[in-house]
Design an enzyme around this catalytic site. Structure first.
Site, PDB file in Angstrom:
ATOM      1  N   CYS A 207      39.331  34.960  57.817  1.00  0.00           N
ATOM      2  CA  CYS A 207      40.681  34.782  57.275  1.00  0.00           C
ATOM      3  C   CYS A 207      41.712  35.300  58.279  1.00  0.00           C
ATOM      4  CB  CYS A 207      40.825  35.536  55.951  1.00  0.00           C
ATOM      5  SG  CYS A 207      42.510  35.519  55.301  1.00  0.00           S
TER       6      CYS A 207
ATOM      7  N   CYS B 200      47.009  41.228  54.679  1.00  0.00           N
ATOM      8  CA  CYS B 200      47.035  41.052  53.230  1.00  0.00           C
ATOM      9  C   CYS B 200      46.517  42.267  52.471  1.00  0.00           C
ATOM     10  CB  CYS B 200      46.235  39.804  52.860  1.00  0.00           C
ATOM     11  SG  CYS B 200      45.958  39.571  51.100  1.00  0.00           S
TER      12      CYS B 200
ATOM     13  N   CYS C 124      41.406  41.540  50.438  1.00  0.00           N
ATOM     14  CA  CYS C 124      39.990  41.690  50.774  1.00  0.00           C
ATOM     15  C   CYS C 124      39.862  42.911  51.675  1.00  0.00           C
ATOM     16  CB  CYS C 124      39.470  40.471  51.529  1.00  0.00           C
ATOM     17  SG  CYS C 124      39.559  38.945  50.594  1.00  0.00           S
TER      18      CYS C 124
ATOM     19  N   CYS D 251      43.948  30.844  51.031  1.00  0.00           N
ATOM     20  CA  CYS D 251      43.173  32.062  50.817  1.00  0.00           C
ATOM     21  C   CYS D 251      41.734  31.616  50.626  1.00  0.00           C
ATOM     22  CB  CYS D 251      43.667  32.818  49.582  1.00  0.00           C
ATOM     23  SG  CYS D 251      42.584  34.178  49.081  1.00  0.00           S
TER      24      CYS D 251
ATOM     25  N   GLN E 233      36.645  35.219  33.154  1.00  0.00           N
ATOM     26  CA  GLN E 233      36.107  35.762  34.405  1.00  0.00           C
ATOM     27  C   GLN E 233      36.417  34.831  35.577  1.00  0.00           C
ATOM     28  OE1 GLN E 233      34.818  38.621  35.057  1.00  0.00           O
ATOM     29  NE2 GLN E 233      33.775  39.455  33.269  1.00  0.00           N
TER      30      GLN E 233
ATOM     31  N   TYR F  72      35.681  44.674  22.471  1.00  0.00           N
ATOM     32  CA  TYR F  72      36.541  44.163  23.542  1.00  0.00           C
ATOM     33  C   TYR F  72      36.194  42.683  23.806  1.00  0.00           C
ATOM     34  CZ  TYR F  72      36.517  49.239  24.724  1.00  0.00           C
ATOM     35  OH  TYR F  72      36.563  50.609  24.703  1.00  0.00           O
TER      36      TYR F  72
ATOM     37  N   GLU G 253      38.799  42.551  18.889  1.00  0.00           N
ATOM     38  CA  GLU G 253      39.707  42.525  20.039  1.00  0.00           C
ATOM     39  C   GLU G 253      41.113  42.910  19.574  1.00  0.00           C
ATOM     40  OE1 GLU G 253      41.784  42.303  23.196  1.00  0.00           O
ATOM     41  OE2 GLU G 253      39.685  41.775  23.506  1.00  0.00           O
TER      42      GLU G 253
ATOM     43  N   ASP H  82      32.531  45.385  26.979  1.00  0.00           N
ATOM     44  CA  ASP H  82      33.001  44.977  28.303  1.00  0.00           C
ATOM     45  C   ASP H  82      34.461  45.415  28.412  1.00  0.00           C
ATOM     46  OD1 ASP H  82      33.487  43.805  30.721  1.00  0.00           O
ATOM     47  OD2 ASP H  82      33.333  41.746  30.029  1.00  0.00           O
TER      48      ASP H  82
ATOM     49  N   CYS I 125      33.455  46.396  34.957  1.00  0.00           N
ATOM     50  CA  CYS I 125      34.050  45.988  36.233  1.00  0.00           C
ATOM     51  C   CYS I 125      34.415  47.215  37.062  1.00  0.00           C
ATOM     52  CB  CYS I 125      35.276  45.106  36.005  1.00  0.00           C
ATOM     53  SG  CYS I 125      36.564  45.884  35.016  1.00  0.00           S
TER      54      CYS I 125
END
Length: 496
Positions: free
Chosen positions: A120, A126, A129, A203, A327, A356, A377, A425, A452
């Site tokens: 990239c 940026c 990443c 990107c 996701q 969740y 939720e 989650d 995550c």
């Protein structure tokens, strides 16, 4: 990209949700100079009141921190330097100002054999990443070691599930527009921790078609006399463009995010965009007139199509709206959710609580093997999406409720109701003690924790282990290649 969930709480690590992000190959020759590297910020307790001072130093990298930055020693202090790899000798600049030290990689003197040239061209500007300078094996090893260290108290994690093609994976892209110093329209991503736009055409972790559509819009803005919004003056029209792509169905949503609901020439603009890209399924105008960093506003109007797109995941159809959490890497999500369902050990009789639950993805997938699914939720719009997705897939054994999942489970326990499995989650901040104590009160036989942020996952698992559970499996999944982010799913079983 943030997940709206209940019970957010302390110790949330500052990690950019955004890129969940990109990477490539070819050794960099020693002495190559990465331009415009994002700076690392470190505390400098030995210089509490000093003025600004910049020096150059030669250092050797001894390891990586949890964000993939190189760890070095300088004047008795441990500093963090972006884009440096273990064993490398490098020249860095060290800028001391007050109690902080900023570091910047100037050049690599002795290069690691695992260093590659980032594919990239915007990588060092940026910041979305962080690992493109590492080859794929080094990225996997770094993420595996991160998980192994965090999960050491609970057992040995399984080998990480990597991605065969770790590029083009994001099904959601968000582009910001502005003017450069020559008053030309630019579009791109914000440089990390700033509101400075990095102009970019592509990107390489975005869906290629999404970036192509954004470039078409940028090109149309001048002919339609559409001015980008200026944060400082409050003038202009177009703030952002959000594109969502159904990776399986091919359906595409384009959301134009404006500062005003007055869209002159909108019919001609929509027609021109559709003529250029007939593959677009729906176009919306979202109005955000607030002085805020939140991308989407509350006012929305469908300009073309039905206002949503549909994608398929694990054999089921899911309707996606502009504000739906879905996701961003569906290829890896199927691996993650597949492992979660395997850990739940469903036989067709179990009652499963999907805490969740969002738009119902995990719960609806679990419903195919469970006796009954209860999804909870906080976000009422997400609950509506979950109910709609349930009907779309003809699911009869799942029910979704708006509310606090912890309170819901406490009430279940008080009524003497049982759950065999709880799947959670949560957002990056993890769960809180109130929620986790409600799990303990309900006493499900198994808890499947999808995370995550393994750091907060480890913290929460420690609580569950102290309160009668034992960890029986940990599976890391590389959901976000080219970034330091990694997902993890763990199975906890109630001790008899």
């Amino acid at each position: 990209m943030s997940k709206q969930k209940n019970n957010q709480y302390k110790k949330s690590k500052k990690k950019s949700q955004r890129h969940e992000k990109p990477r490539g190959k070819q050794n960099r020759a020693p002495g190559n100079r990465p331009e415009g590297n994002p700076k690392g910020k470190n505390k400098a307790p030995n210089n509490p009141k000093g003025g600004q001072k910049t020096v150059t130093a030669e250092v050797t990298c001894t390891g990586l921190n949890s964000e993939g930055k190189g760890i070095v020693e300088w004047k008795g202090q441990q500093l963090e330097v972006a884009h440096l790899m273990p064993g490398e000798k490098a020249e860095i600049t060290v800028n001391t100002k007050g109690r902080f030290v900023n570091t910047k990689l100037k050049r690599v003197i002795n290069s690691s054999e695992n260093r590659v040239k980032p594919p990239c061209p915007y990588y060092y500007q940026c910041g979305g990443c962080q690992l493109q300078h590492m080859d794929e094996q080094s990225q996997a090893r770094f993420k595996q070691e991160t998980i192994d260290q965090l999960m050491k108290p609970f057992g040995k994690p399984e080998p990480i599930m990597s991605m065969d093609h770790p590029w083009d994976y994001r099904n959601k892209s968000h582009t910001t527009f502005g003017l450069n110093k020559d008053r030309q329209i630019i579009g791109g991503l914000y440089a990390q921790n700033t509101h400075r736009i990095i102009p970019m055409d592509r990107c390489i972790i975005h869906d290629p078609k999404a970036d192509e559509i954004v470039q078409t819009i940028k090109g149309m803005m001048k002919s339609f006399k559409m001015q980008p919004y200026n944060e400082d003056t409050g003038r202009g029209f177009l703030r952002h463009v959000l594109v969502k792509v159904g990776k399986v169905t091919g359906e595409i949503m384009v959301v134009l995010i404006s500062a005003s609901p007055i869209f002159k020439g909108k019919n001609n603009f929509v027609k021109a965009l559709r003529d250029a890209h007939p593959e677009i399924s729906t176009i919306l105008l979202n109005v955000n007139s607030r002085d805020t960093s939140v991308v989407l506003g509350n006012q929305e109007k469908v300009l073309f199509g039905k206002g949503t797109i549909t994608d398929k995941l694990c054999g089921l159809k899911f309707e996606i709206s502009p504000k739906s959490f879905y996701q961003i890497n569906p290829v890896q999500t199927e691996k993650l959710y597949g492992k979660a369902i395997e850990m739940a050990e469903l036989t067709g009789k179990e009652t499963v609580v999907d805490a969740y639950c969002g738009i119902g993805t995990i719960g609806l997938i679990a419903s195919q093997k469970a006796g009954k699914v209860i999804g909870i939720e906080q976000n009422k719009d997400a609950v509506k999406d979950a109910i709609r997705n349930s009907k779309k897939n003809g699911v009869k054994n799942a029910r979704f409720y708006q509310g606090d999942a912890g309170e819901f489970m406490v009430q279940m326990a008080a009524r003497g109701e049982k759950a065999d499995v709880v799947i959670l989650d949560p957002p990056r901040s993890g769960s809180d003690e109130a929620f986790l104590s409600s799990v303990v009160k309900l006493k499900p036989k198994r808890v499947v924790y999808v995370s995550c942020n393994p750091e907060t996952q480890a913290r929460d698992m420690k609580y569950l282990v102290k309160n009668g559970y034992e960890v029986k499996g940990i599976q890391p999944v590389d959901m976000f290649p080219q970034t330091y982010h990694v997902e993890s799913v763990a199975k906890l079983v109630l001790k008899v």
